[in-house]
Each structure stands twice: as C-alpha cells, then as structure tokens.
Design a protein around this motif. Structure first.
Motif, PDB file in Angstrom:
ATOM      1  N   TYR A   1      -6.589  -2.149   2.374  1.00 30.22           N
ATOM      2  CA  TYR A   1      -5.352  -2.521   3.072  1.00 30.22           C
ATOM      3  C   TYR A   1      -5.085  -1.613   4.279  1.00 30.22           C
ATOM      4  CZ  TYR A   1      -4.243  -5.827  -0.645  1.00 30.22           C
ATOM      5  OH  TYR A   1      -4.275  -6.886  -1.507  1.00 30.22           O
ATOM      6  N   LEU A   2      -5.303  -0.334   4.101  1.00 27.36           N
ATOM      7  CA  LEU A   2      -5.074   0.575   5.233  1.00 27.36           C
ATOM      8  C   LEU A   2      -6.020   0.221   6.384  1.00 27.36           C
ATOM      9  CD1 LEU A   2      -4.582   3.992   3.364  1.00 27.36           C
ATOM     10  CD2 LEU A   2      -2.816   2.449   4.248  1.00 27.36           C
TER      11      LEU A   2
ATOM     12  N   GLN B   1     -10.242  11.281  -0.851  1.00 28.35           N
ATOM     13  CA  GLN B   1     -11.373  10.335  -0.850  1.00 28.35           C
ATOM     14  C   GLN B   1     -11.070   9.100  -0.013  1.00 28.35           C
ATOM     15  OE1 GLN B   1      -9.303  10.963  -3.354  1.00 28.35           O
ATOM     16  NE2 GLN B   1      -9.193   9.325  -4.869  1.00 28.35           N
ATOM     17  N   LEU B   2      -9.753   8.894   0.299  1.00 28.06           N
ATOM     18  CA  LEU B   2      -9.395   7.718   1.106  1.00 28.06           C
ATOM     19  C   LEU B   2      -9.967   7.787   2.525  1.00 28.06           C
ATOM     20  CD1 LEU B   2      -5.664   7.054   0.134  1.00 28.06           C
ATOM     21  CD2 LEU B   2      -7.559   5.427  -0.079  1.00 28.06           C
ATOM     22  N   TYR B   3     -10.050   8.996   3.085  1.00 27.85           N
ATOM     23  CA  TYR B   3     -10.462   9.085   4.499  1.00 27.85           C
ATOM     24  C   TYR B   3     -11.843   8.463   4.746  1.00 27.85           C
ATOM     25  CZ  TYR B   3      -6.320  11.894   5.498  1.00 27.85           C
ATOM     26  OH  TYR B   3      -5.033  12.313   5.648  1.00 27.85           O
TER      27      TYR B   3
ATOM     28  N   ILE C   1      -4.213   9.175  13.247  1.00 31.51           N
ATOM     29  CA  ILE C   1      -3.915  10.275  12.338  1.00 31.51           C
ATOM     30  C   ILE C   1      -3.209   9.697  11.116  1.00 31.51           C
ATOM     31  CG2 ILE C   1      -2.702  12.484  12.122  1.00 31.51           C
ATOM     32  CD1 ILE C   1      -2.705  12.430  15.325  1.00 31.51           C
ATOM     33  N   LEU C   2      -3.724   9.997   9.940  1.00 36.07           N
ATOM     34  CA  LEU C   2      -3.154   9.451   8.703  1.00 36.07           C
ATOM     35  C   LEU C   2      -2.586  10.569   7.844  1.00 36.07           C
ATOM     36  CD1 LEU C   2      -6.017   6.988   7.615  1.00 36.07           C
ATOM     37  CD2 LEU C   2      -4.075   6.550   9.127  1.00 36.07           C
TER      38      LEU C   2
ATOM     39  N   ALA D   1       0.786  -1.247   0.000  1.00 42.64           N
ATOM     40  CA  ALA D   1       0.000   0.000   0.000  1.00 42.64           C
ATOM     41  C   ALA D   1       0.812   1.288   0.000  1.00 42.64           C
ATOM     42  CB  ALA D   1      -0.939  -0.003   1.213  1.00 42.64           C
ATOM     43  N   ALA D   2       2.157   1.227   0.126  1.00 45.62           N
ATOM     44  CA  ALA D   2       2.931   2.470   0.048  1.00 45.62           C
ATOM     45  C   ALA D   2       2.906   2.981  -1.400  1.00 45.62           C
ATOM     46  CB  ALA D   2       4.356   2.230   0.515  1.00 45.62           C
TER      47      ALA D   2
END
Ligand code: ADP
Ligand code: ZN
Length: 292
Positions: free
Chosen positions: A209-210, A237-239, A227-228, A180-181
């Motif tokens: 994955y996150l 949009q990932l949050y 905290i990301l 996922a990096a």
C-alpha cells in the motif's frame, strides 16, 4: 536571535527555542488538552523566552490561505475542542511577533530540506505513517499549499484482491490512511503494529500500500527524494520492501539517477526525530524575514 518553535500534535505540544543555525537551546512538552487549558501554558513559555518570531507546525487540516477569513484556524479535526480554533491568531495577538504557520508534515519537510537529507533539493516529499498518514510536499523550493494543503495521506487506493479489510477512514474507507495507518494495521491483524514484527505477511501488505501511493506521488510530483517517518516505519524491514515494490510498480518507465539509487531515494528521516521542531523553527525564521 532566538526563535520559538511549536510542534502542535493531537496528544502533545512540543515547544522549543532555537537559533537561526538550527540549534535547539531548550524544549518542553505539554499535553494537548483543550485550547482553554493548553494555550495559556504555551503563551507563558514563549513569553518567558523572549523570542523574535514563532513558527508553528500544526496537526490538520488547517487553513493556510492568507486571503481567507479563517487563515491560521484549525479546521475539521477529530479533536473536537480544537475544531475551528484560531491558533495562529491567538499567538499573534498575545505575542505580537511574526508567526509562521503550516501543517506538521510540511514542517517536517521544511526541517529536512533546511538541515537534513533533502538539503539542496527543490522538490521532495515527506510522509509520516503513524496514527494517520500525513504528507508534506516541497515543490520548486516552496511548501505546497494550493487551496488548503495536499492531503496525500488520503490518496484513494483500491484494496489488494487478497485483502478483505474494509478500511478505517471515516470519509473514504480504503484510502491510504484507511488501509495502512497504525490503527488500520491494528484492526486488520488484531494486534498493535509493535507486536507484529515477525509477521512477514503484515509488512508485505503494508509495503504494497505504501508503495502504491509512493509510485503515484513519483509520477505526479517527480520528487528528488522521499522521506518516510512515523511510528509504523519503526519496522525497519519496510524500507527495502517499499523500495522494491515501488521499482516494480513503476515498471522501468522512469529512468533517473535518483531511481537508480533507491537506497538514497526512499529514506528514513535524518534529524533524530527533530525534523518537526526544526521545521517549525524555520517557519518562524521565514515569518520574520517576510515581515522585515
Ligand atoms: P502519531 O502519528 O500519533 O504522531 P506515531 O508516529 O508514534 O504517533 O504513530 C503511532 C502509531 O504507530 C500507532 O498506531 C502505533 O501502533 C504505531 N507504531 C508505533 N511503533 C510501532 C512499531 N515499532 N511498529 C509498528 N507500528 C508502530
Ligand atoms: Zn481517507
């Protein structure tokens, strides 16, 4: 009083001088080359600035065990010129002031818990998703070190059934970082993350994955906030996707007031990208206090 702060990264060294209330008075950025080239420039900057103590948040892995002979050294990094380098000792011998030292991600965690969105909480987690995945952890009011420091960015994760990508981590193949990096996103989808904004399937898998790792962090650590940050999280949009998947994966088992308010539980960094340098500043303040 004046404190020095260094955010030591693989590509650049951000140096700053600040005060005990978290005000940055000035800063510069120096490219990370070899220790022979880069360290004299850093020493010069901090010598010129007459600081009372210095805090360093460093790329890792690093030795944080005060009883170890190699305390303050950089360990098995892929940046070969820095492997085994005694960065903390070099500052200590030349500057002759207290030196605080921790990982870059523990630094960011400390910045957020001192001046940012984790203020007043004793247990929280900071994750950066960028060139690698790094995780800093505060538990019971202290940054977690243990044997060395947590490496939760390498949490071992099975690939999702529909994902045939082999994973990019040289040690684990598919661990969180390997799947996922940023470089894994780029290799799997054959384009940089920045260019994949409109591809729903890319971010749906990324969020999976996150969330998989985050759900496990929640079960182990019981953090009061997560905290990301990092380049990949510029995909805003990932949050909401991560929040939703974490909720699904936890299956209603945990019922806390924090989990009821997911929008303020899993959040972006709150200090305008200064969480790392402010955390380093606080590491310097803590080092002076311990000496005194
Ligand atoms: P580092 O981890 O080296 O400190 P960053 O946190 O900026 O640096 O992460 C760099 C990684 O993030 C690269 O792999 C890059 O492709 C990815 N990245 C940067 N910006 C974006 C973006 N807007 N969307 C998706 N991925 C991004
Ligand atoms: Zn790994």
């Amino acid at each position: 009083m004046r404190f020095g702060a260094l955010e030591a990264g693989g590509t650049k060294m951000v140096c700053a001088v600040g005060t005990e209330n978290g005000r940055i008075l000035e800063r510069i950025s120096i490219p990370t080359e070899t220790p022979e080239i880069t360290m004299p420039k850093l020493l010069q900057y901090f010598q010129d600035n007459e600081i009372n103590a210095l805090g360093v948040g460093c790329f890792g892995p690093v030795d944080l065990d005060p009883k170890s002979k190699t305390y303050g050294h950089i360990l098995m990094t892929s940046k070969l010129a820095w492997r085994g380098y005694d960065i903390c000792g070099c500052f200590r011998e030349n500057l002759k002031i207290p030196i605080g030292f921790d990982t870059d991600v523990n630094g960011s965690m400390l910045g957020e818990s001192t001046w940012g969105c984790a203020k007043g909480l004793d247990t929280a987690l900071y994750m950066t998703v960028g060139t690698g995945v790094g995780v800093g952890i505060m538990a019971g009011g202290k940054l977690v070190h243990g044997m060395q420091h947590p490496e939760a960015g390498h949490m071992l994760i099975p690939a999702r059934k529909d994902d045939s990508y082999k994973g990019k981590c040289p040690s684990h193949g598919h661990c969180l970082e390997g799947l996922a990096a940023g470089p894994a996103v780029e290799e799997r989808w054959q384009a940089k993350g920045e260019a994949l904004a409109g591809r729903q399937e890319v971010w749906e898998l990324e969020a999976y994955y996150l969330a998989y790792a985050i759900a496990n962090y929640i079960l182990i650590l019981s953090p009061q906030k997560i905290i990301l940050g990092g380049g990949v999280m510029h995909q805003q949009q990932l949050y909401p996707m991560v929040r939703e998947k974490v909720r699904e994966m936890l299956g209603g088992y945990l019922q806390t007031k924090e989990l009821e308010d997911m929008d303020s539980y899993i959040v972006a960094p709150s200090l305008n990208d200064d969480q790392g340098i402010l955390g380093a500043l606080k590491l310097g303040m803590n080092a002076l206090e311990e000496k005194g």
